[in-house]
Design an enzyme around this catalytic site. Structure first.
Site, PDB file in Angstrom:
ATOM      1  CB  CYS A 179       4.752   9.666 -10.632  1.00 38.18           C
ATOM      2  SG  CYS A 179       5.057   9.963  -8.628  1.00 38.18           S
TER       3      CYS A 179
HETATM    4  N1  LIG Z   1       3.924   8.244  -3.895  1.00 39.30           N
HETATM    5  C1  LIG Z   1       5.256   8.261  -5.057  1.00 39.30           C
HETATM    6  O1  LIG Z   1       5.801   6.960  -5.023  1.00 39.30           O
HETATM    7  C2  LIG Z   1       5.761   9.656  -5.423  1.00 39.30           C
HETATM    8  C3  LIG Z   1       6.718   9.717  -5.842  1.00 39.30           C
HETATM    9  C4  LIG Z   1       7.836  10.809  -6.202  1.00 39.30           C
HETATM   10  C5  LIG Z   1       7.148  12.006  -5.467  1.00 39.30           C
HETATM   11  N2  LIG Z   1       5.736  11.978  -5.417  1.00 39.30           N
HETATM   12  C6  LIG Z   1       4.954  13.139  -5.366  1.00 39.30           C
HETATM   13  O2  LIG Z   1       4.809  13.450  -4.324  1.00 39.30           O
HETATM   14  C7  LIG Z   1       3.727  13.662  -3.316  1.00 39.30           C
HETATM   15  C8  LIG Z   1       3.276  13.327  -2.958  1.00 39.30           C
HETATM   16  O3  LIG Z   1       2.587  12.394  -2.676  1.00 39.30           O
HETATM   17  P1  LIG Z   1       1.759  11.109  -2.353  1.00 39.30           P
HETATM   18  O4  LIG Z   1       1.884   9.523  -2.826  1.00 39.30           O
HETATM   19  O5  LIG Z   1       2.716  10.835  -1.183  1.00 39.30           O
HETATM   20  O6  LIG Z   1       0.210  11.398  -1.467  1.00 39.30           O
HETATM   21  P2  LIG Z   1      -0.037  10.731  -0.616  1.00 39.30           P
HETATM   22  O7  LIG Z   1      -1.732  10.632  -1.467  1.00 39.30           O
HETATM   23  O8  LIG Z   1       0.092   9.405  -0.316  1.00 39.30           O
HETATM   24  O9  LIG Z   1      -0.221  11.902   0.761  1.00 39.30           O
HETATM   25  C9  LIG Z   1      -0.455  12.852   0.094  1.00 39.30           C
HETATM   26  C10 LIG Z   1      -1.277  13.530   2.304  1.00 39.30           C
HETATM   27  O10 LIG Z   1      -1.193  14.428   1.952  1.00 39.30           O
HETATM   28  C11 LIG Z   1      -2.645  14.782   3.042  1.00 39.30           C
HETATM   29  N3  LIG Z   1      -3.231  15.982   2.347  1.00 39.30           N
HETATM   30  C12 LIG Z   1      -3.573  16.563   1.086  1.00 39.30           C
HETATM   31  N4  LIG Z   1      -4.326  18.008   1.205  1.00 39.30           N
HETATM   32  C13 LIG Z   1      -3.791  18.493   2.449  1.00 39.30           C
HETATM   33  C14 LIG Z   1      -3.514  19.521   3.215  1.00 39.30           C
HETATM   34  N5  LIG Z   1      -4.069  20.803   2.691  1.00 39.30           N
HETATM   35  N6  LIG Z   1      -2.614  20.307   4.284  1.00 39.30           N
HETATM   36  C15 LIG Z   1      -1.788  19.003   4.684  1.00 39.30           C
HETATM   37  N7  LIG Z   1      -1.847  17.466   4.273  1.00 39.30           N
HETATM   38  C16 LIG Z   1      -2.699  16.937   3.179  1.00 39.30           C
HETATM   39  C17 LIG Z   1      -3.358  13.965   2.752  1.00 39.30           C
HETATM   40  O11 LIG Z   1      -3.973  13.649   3.193  1.00 39.30           O
HETATM   41  C18 LIG Z   1      -2.765  12.708   2.457  1.00 39.30           C
HETATM   42  O12 LIG Z   1      -2.304  12.507   4.002  1.00 39.30           O
HETATM   43  C19 LIG Z   1       2.752  14.571  -5.080  1.00 39.30           C
HETATM   44  O13 LIG Z   1       2.874  14.967  -5.483  1.00 39.30           O
HETATM   45  C20 LIG Z   1       3.808  12.880  -5.495  1.00 39.30           C
HETATM   46  O14 LIG Z   1       3.211  13.566  -7.248  1.00 39.30           O
HETATM   47  C21 LIG Z   1       4.798  10.572  -5.075  1.00 39.30           C
END
Ligand SMILES: NC(=O)c1ccc[n+]([C@@H]2O[C@H](COP(=O)([O-])OP(=O)(O)OC[C@H]3O[C@@H](n4cnc5c(N)ncnc54)[C@H](O)[C@@H]3O)[C@@H](O)[C@H]2O)c1
Length: 428
Positions: free
Chosen positions: A260
């Site tokens: 992030c």
């Molecule tokens: N990790 C954090 O602490 C956090 C906090 C706030 C916001 N975010 C935001 O949330 C969003 C997701 O982050 P995350 O940390 O959960 O990511 P992550 O990489 O842990 O998870 C994303 C998931 O999406 C899947 N994926 C990728 N492409 C895909 C598609 N086309 N269709 C279906 N699934 C697909 C991946 O296989 C993975 O399991 C990002 O925008 C991030 O900036 C993350």
């Protein structure tokens, strides 16, 4: 009520569990078959999410995972939590959002609510995502289906961070879209904070993350300045935070990490250019924060020099590969940058992280893939010329470290309160 959650990662999985525990049947969709299989068997693949929590909702029939996107036909709402990284030119890469949009559009039913949760620049939901959904489905947002944005506020590894009690900001494409989204989230989340548009909700998330990035940069800069003056910035912050108003403590470190803070502000920078605007605070904070690993390496060199050693030919153990304490997430971790910089200077580098036993293959750090964490014992640790604490996991025994390591460079104040020998401990 049945909801699809697309992207079962650090954000999507806890959200799925929370909805499933709130009487909403969840269909988890992901393109990663290994994750889908593990979750269907009731196994969590994320350290701080217990398998028992997954197993329970699977057993109750409230959660199942799939790679079959045609199944969005079964649901009345779809929440998208896919990655939003930067590309190699450090520009927003919203391809995961658009790919998801395309995969679901073909099966989108009239009346369905689509909510984007991925952090992104203002306009992604009502311009980019809307376009792929409308083209792929032949339906019109706001008339045939509902569209909204609601930023995630996940704080991985923080035991007090519970999806249900963290207020949820929601913005809709139309007032009716907002009402739909409020109704959905109020099933699983206690407090909903409605805003006037998807863009205001997108901008809220970017303010939150930029605020952190800028404040971390400030204390990182002060760390360097105060260190030159012989003042310990940690002592200063701990004193300053006793002020009951107008101050919020941020802590310095070896650089920014995670999915992030190092990334999201640049989504705003990129979009601002379209409007002829500049984001000088963001750029400056980025410059200060990305300069931290070089400062830390410089401190390691000073510490070794004090012991009549050069970086070249020395061995350094980096403690903590994850980007923050008590999690197993090492995406964008500054530890990688430190390891790169040290090995480029001829240092023999190894790492210890109880949560990352082996480095998985990733696009960015391909050549470290397969490298294993060293064992935590006196013989191994004492053989390194210096130990560099990059992440202060609570489970690490810092007392033992003080007894075993000849020289410790601490970027996290992890050694606070632990007795060390004169010249053994260096703050960085
Ligand atoms: N990790 C954090 O602490 C956090 C906090 C706030 C916001 N975010 C935001 O949330 C969003 C997701 O982050 P995350 O940390 O959960 O990511 P992550 O990489 O842990 O998870 C994303 C998931 O999406 C899947 N994926 C990728 N492409 C895909 C598609 N086309 N269709 C279906 N699934 C697909 C991946 O296989 C993975 O399991 C990002 O925008 C991030 O900036 C993350």
């Amino acid at each position: 009520m049945k909801t699809a959650i697309v992207g079962l990662g650090y954000v999507g999985l806890p959200l799925s569990i929370q909805f499933a525990k709130s009487d909403v049947t969840v269909l988890g969709l992901d393109i990663d078959t290994a994750k889908v299989d593990a979750l269907n068997q009731g196994r969590s693949y994320i350290k701080h999410i217990p398998s028992e929590a997954v197993a329970e909702v699977v057993r109750q029939g409230m959660f199942s995972a799939s790679t079959d996107f045609s199944r969005v036909r079964e649901v009345s709402a779809i929440i998208i939590c896919v990655p939003t990284p930067l590309n190699k030119n450090r520009e927003p890469d919203i391809s995961y959002i658009l790919d998801t949009g395309k995969s679901i559009a073909r099966y989108l039913q009239k009346g369905t609510l689509v909510v984007l949760e991925s952090t992104t620049y203002p306009g992604t939901t009502d311009e980019d995502l809307r376009e792929v959904l409308e083209i792929g489905s032949g339906l019109e947002a706001g008339r045939d289906f509902h569209l909204a944005f609601s930023p995630e506020r996940e704080d991985p590894g923080n035991p007090n961070s519970k999806v249900a009690v963290i207020p949820k900001v929601v913005g809709g494409f139309t007032p009716a879209c907002l009402e739909k989204a409020k109704a959905l989230y109020s099933k699983a989340v206690k407090t909903i904070v409605p805003v006037s548009s998807c863009r205001a909700a997108e901008a809220t998330k970017l303010l939150e993350n930029t605020f952190r990035g800028v404040n971390i940069a400030l204390v990182n800069e002060l760390k360097v300045v105060y260190s030159a003056m012989g003042i310990d910035v940690w002592e200063v912050i701990n004193a300053a935070k006793t002020k009951p108003f107008g101050f919020m403590a941020f802590y310095p470190g070896p650089g920014l990490g995670g999915h992030c803070i190092p990334i999201d502000p640049f989504y705003l920078t990129w979009k601002a250019r379209e409007y002829g605007q500049h984001t000088r605070f963001i750029e400056l904070a980025g410059e200060v924060n990305t300069g931290m690993p070089a400062y830390v390496v410089h401190r390691v060199a000073d510490a070794l020099n004090d012991r009549k050693k050069a970086l070249n030919g020395s061995s350094v153990l980096v403690v903590g590969l994850a980007y923050k304490p008590n999690v197993d997430d090492e995406r964008e971790s500054p530890s990688y940058v430190l390891m790169e910089m040290l090995s480029a200077r001829g240092v023999k580098v190894a790492y210890y992280d109880p949560y990352v036993p082996v480095i998985r293959p990733t696009r960015e750090h391909r050549h470290w893939a397969g490298t294993k964490s060293v064992e935590w014992n006196r013989e191994t640790v004492s053989n390194f010329d210096a130990v560099l604490i990059a992440t202060n996991h609570a489970s690490i025994n810092y007392q033992e470290l003080a007894e075993w390591a000849p020289c410790i460079v601490d970027t996290r104040n992890a050694m606070a309160g632990i007795a060390t020998q004169p010249g053994q401990l260096w703050k960085a």
